[in-house]
Design an enzyme around this catalytic site. Structure first.
Site, PDB file in Angstrom:
ATOM      1  N   LYS A  22      69.425 -17.152  80.183  1.00  0.00           N
ATOM      2  CA  LYS A  22      69.542 -16.314  81.394  1.00  0.00           C
ATOM      3  C   LYS A  22      69.662 -14.832  81.020  1.00  0.00           C
ATOM      4  CE  LYS A  22      73.224 -18.530  82.841  1.00  0.00           C
ATOM      5  NZ  LYS A  22      73.368 -19.499  81.705  1.00  0.00           N
ATOM      6  N   ARG A  97      78.010 -20.165  90.523  1.00  0.00           N
ATOM      7  CA  ARG A  97      78.190 -21.332  89.661  1.00  0.00           C
ATOM      8  C   ARG A  97      78.834 -22.484  90.414  1.00  0.00           C
ATOM      9  NH1 ARG A  97      78.358 -18.278  84.432  1.00  0.00           N
ATOM     10  NH2 ARG A  97      78.708 -19.666  82.687  1.00  0.00           N
ATOM     11  N   ARG A 136      73.993 -17.720  68.612  1.00  0.00           N
ATOM     12  CA  ARG A 136      73.866 -16.486  69.401  1.00  0.00           C
ATOM     13  C   ARG A 136      74.753 -15.353  68.867  1.00  0.00           C
ATOM     14  NH1 ARG A 136      74.695 -16.852  75.745  1.00  0.00           N
ATOM     15  NH2 ARG A 136      76.570 -18.027  75.244  1.00  0.00           N
ATOM     16  N   ARG A 170      80.534 -14.249  70.485  1.00  0.00           N
ATOM     17  CA  ARG A 170      81.506 -14.491  71.550  1.00  0.00           C
ATOM     18  C   ARG A 170      82.565 -15.499  71.122  1.00  0.00           C
ATOM     19  NH1 ARG A 170      78.034 -15.471  76.900  1.00  0.00           N
ATOM     20  NH2 ARG A 170      79.713 -16.977  77.207  1.00  0.00           N
ATOM     21  N   ARG A 181      82.092 -26.470  78.595  1.00  0.00           N
ATOM     22  CA  ARG A 181      81.169 -25.605  79.355  1.00  0.00           C
ATOM     23  C   ARG A 181      80.002 -26.423  79.908  1.00  0.00           C
ATOM     24  NH1 ARG A 181      80.180 -20.997  75.097  1.00  0.00           N
ATOM     25  NH2 ARG A 181      78.986 -19.955  76.738  1.00  0.00           N
TER      26      ARG A 181
HETATM   27  P1  ADP Z   1      72.562 -17.582  78.582  1.00  0.00           P
HETATM   28  O1  ADP Z   1      72.630 -16.155  79.085  1.00  0.00           O
HETATM   29  O2  ADP Z   1      71.831 -18.498  79.504  1.00  0.00           O
HETATM   30  O3  ADP Z   1      73.899 -18.123  78.188  1.00  0.00           O
HETATM   31  P2  ADP Z   1      71.215 -16.345  76.300  1.00  0.00           P
HETATM   32  O4  ADP Z   1      70.134 -15.548  76.951  1.00  0.00           O
HETATM   33  O5  ADP Z   1      72.379 -15.596  75.758  1.00  0.00           O
HETATM   34  O6  ADP Z   1      71.690 -17.555  77.240  1.00  0.00           O
HETATM   35  O7  ADP Z   1      70.508 -17.184  75.124  1.00  0.00           O
HETATM   36  C1  ADP Z   1      71.302 -17.971  74.237  1.00  0.00           C
HETATM   37  C2  ADP Z   1      70.753 -17.828  72.814  1.00  0.00           C
HETATM   38  O8  ADP Z   1      69.499 -18.498  72.740  1.00  0.00           O
HETATM   39  C3  ADP Z   1      70.506 -16.393  72.380  1.00  0.00           C
HETATM   40  O9  ADP Z   1      70.874 -16.287  71.013  1.00  0.00           O
HETATM   41  C4  ADP Z   1      69.000 -16.183  72.598  1.00  0.00           C
HETATM   42  O10 ADP Z   1      68.465 -15.271  71.638  1.00  0.00           O
HETATM   43  C5  ADP Z   1      68.453 -17.588  72.377  1.00  0.00           C
HETATM   44  N1  ADP Z   1      67.327 -17.934  73.281  1.00  0.00           N
HETATM   45  C6  ADP Z   1      67.149 -17.556  74.577  1.00  0.00           C
HETATM   46  N2  ADP Z   1      66.012 -18.089  75.081  1.00  0.00           N
HETATM   47  C7  ADP Z   1      65.477 -18.836  74.092  1.00  0.00           C
HETATM   48  C8  ADP Z   1      64.274 -19.643  73.981  1.00  0.00           C
HETATM   49  N3  ADP Z   1      63.418 -19.790  75.015  1.00  0.00           N
HETATM   50  N4  ADP Z   1      64.046 -20.264  72.795  1.00  0.00           N
HETATM   51  C9  ADP Z   1      64.906 -20.126  71.757  1.00  0.00           C
HETATM   52  N5  ADP Z   1      66.036 -19.385  71.789  1.00  0.00           N
HETATM   53  C10 ADP Z   1      66.315 -18.747  72.932  1.00  0.00           C
HETATM   54  P1  AMP Z   2      78.761 -16.708  80.677  1.00  0.00           P
HETATM   55  O1  AMP Z   2      78.791 -15.363  80.013  1.00  0.00           O
HETATM   56  O2  AMP Z   2      77.913 -16.738  81.915  1.00  0.00           O
HETATM   57  O3  AMP Z   2      78.396 -17.817  79.693  1.00  0.00           O
HETATM   58  O4  AMP Z   2      80.244 -17.008  81.175  1.00  0.00           O
HETATM   59  C1  AMP Z   2      81.332 -17.067  80.262  1.00  0.00           C
HETATM   60  C2  AMP Z   2      82.547 -17.665  80.966  1.00  0.00           C
HETATM   61  O5  AMP Z   2      82.953 -16.796  82.047  1.00  0.00           O
HETATM   62  C3  AMP Z   2      82.333 -19.033  81.617  1.00  0.00           C
HETATM   63  O6  AMP Z   2      82.478 -20.115  80.696  1.00  0.00           O
HETATM   64  C4  AMP Z   2      83.411 -19.019  82.699  1.00  0.00           C
HETATM   65  O7  AMP Z   2      84.690 -19.266  82.157  1.00  0.00           O
HETATM   66  C5  AMP Z   2      83.382 -17.571  83.166  1.00  0.00           C
HETATM   67  N1  AMP Z   2      82.421 -17.345  84.282  1.00  0.00           N
HETATM   68  C6  AMP Z   2      81.296 -16.562  84.250  1.00  0.00           C
HETATM   69  N2  AMP Z   2      80.682 -16.571  85.443  1.00  0.00           N
HETATM   70  C7  AMP Z   2      81.419 -17.376  86.254  1.00  0.00           C
HETATM   71  C8  AMP Z   2      81.297 -17.811  87.589  1.00  0.00           C
HETATM   72  N3  AMP Z   2      80.264 -17.414  88.367  1.00  0.00           N
HETATM   73  N4  AMP Z   2      82.244 -18.644  88.102  1.00  0.00           N
HETATM   74  C9  AMP Z   2      83.284 -19.052  87.329  1.00  0.00           C
HETATM   75  N5  AMP Z   2      83.459 -18.706  86.049  1.00  0.00           N
HETATM   76  C10 AMP Z   2      82.540 -17.865  85.498  1.00  0.00           C
END
Ligand code: ADP
Ligand code: AMP
Length: 227
Positions: A22, A97, A136, A170, A181
């Site tokens: 995302k 969410r 990541r 993170r 999660r």
């Molecule tokens: P989210 O925001 O949904 O938690 P991220 O955008 O941070 O996910 O992506 C998670 C990890 O996976 C990052 O390290 C990113 O570089 C990698 N990633 C994202 N999209 C892809 C993909 N299509 N294929 C492989 N790795 C990906």
């Molecule tokens: P994310 O960066 O989206 O992976 O979110 C990290 C953490 O923040 C999650 O595991 C939740 O604990 C909290 N969080 C983020 N967005 C939301 C949401 N919309 N509702 C509830 N918790 C959230």
């Protein structure tokens, strides 16, 4: 940037489990369409770092990989939507969410006469999600995201975007929290796929493909819905 004329602020939602991509796709959409990424995860991490009341309440919940209360998250998002920089439109990343958050968003948008252009569901299997989360990392300076295997900077340890050399991981991207999660996603967030399908705005995207392929699909359907 795409020069498509917008007659009203665009509202895109990126749905998908943690690690689906995302944030990666949201940043690319920002660059191409001039929209603003609103990540509730980033907003909550900022609140934790600043030690606000909301941040204090959210810290332990986030560390455990559970969802922060709807009330806290909705308040944070409502405040952020009032800032002037969102006038061209937003990409909601990690919000809503829960069904309650989705209903609250409907109310917030109705107040300003806006509507959801698309809820883009990034579909990945659970094993890929674990692999993506565990590799990541981001640039500490500009927030650009990287991955140990799937997206490495051109020069090792140097951010492609800003030249920064401090990278961070993170606190919740560790094996112990991944299971909770994922459980929170399946129990509380996955039902939103049906919620948005019923409203005719759902777009399902195969996010198992490489980043640039997913980006091609996401950006072309975005261009279609916002123009
Ligand atoms: P989210 O925001 O949904 O938690 P991220 O955008 O941070 O996910 O992506 C998670 C990890 O996976 C990052 O390290 C990113 O570089 C990698 N990633 C994202 N999209 C892809 C993909 N299509 N294929 C492989 N790795 C990906
Ligand atoms: P994310 O960066 O989206 O992976 O979110 C990290 C953490 O923040 C999650 O595991 C939740 O604990 C909290 N969080 C983020 N967005 C939301 C949401 N919309 N509702 C509830 N918790 C959230």
């Amino acid at each position: 940037m795409d020069t498509a004329t917008l007659t009203r602020p665009a509202v895109l939602i990126l749905l998908g489990p943690p690690g689906a991509g995302k944030g990666t796709q949201a940043r690319m959409l920002e660059d191409r369409f001039g929209l603003v990424q609103l990540s509730t995860g980033d907003l909550l991490r900022e609140a934790v770092a600043q030690g606000t009341e909301a941040g204090k309440a959210a810290k332990a919940v986030m560390e455990a990989g559970e969802l922060v209360s709807d009330e806290i998250v909705i308040n944070i998002l409502r405040d952020r939507l009032k800032a002037p920089d969102v006038s061209r439109g937003v990409i909601l990343d990690g919000f809503p969410r829960t069904t309650m958050q989705a209903e609250a968003l409907d109310h917030l948008l109705a107040e300003t006469g806006q509507k959801i252009d698309a809820a883009i569901s990034l579909e990945v299997d659970d094993a890929a999600m674990v692999e993506r989360i565990s590799g990541r990392y981001t640039c500490a300076n500009c927030g650009e995201g990287y991955h140990d295997s799937f997206k490495t900077p051109e020069v090792d340890g140097v951010c492609d975007e800003c030249g920064g050399t401090e990278m961070k991981r993170r606190a919740d991207d560790k094996a112990e929290t991944v299971a909770s999660r994922l459980e929170a996603y399946h129990a509380q967030t996955a039902p939103l796929i049906g919620y948005y399908r019923d409203r005719g705005v759902l777009q399902e995207v195969d996010a198992m493909k490489p980043i640039k392929d997913v980006a091609g699909t996401v950006q072309s359907l975005t261009a279609d819905v916002i123009s």
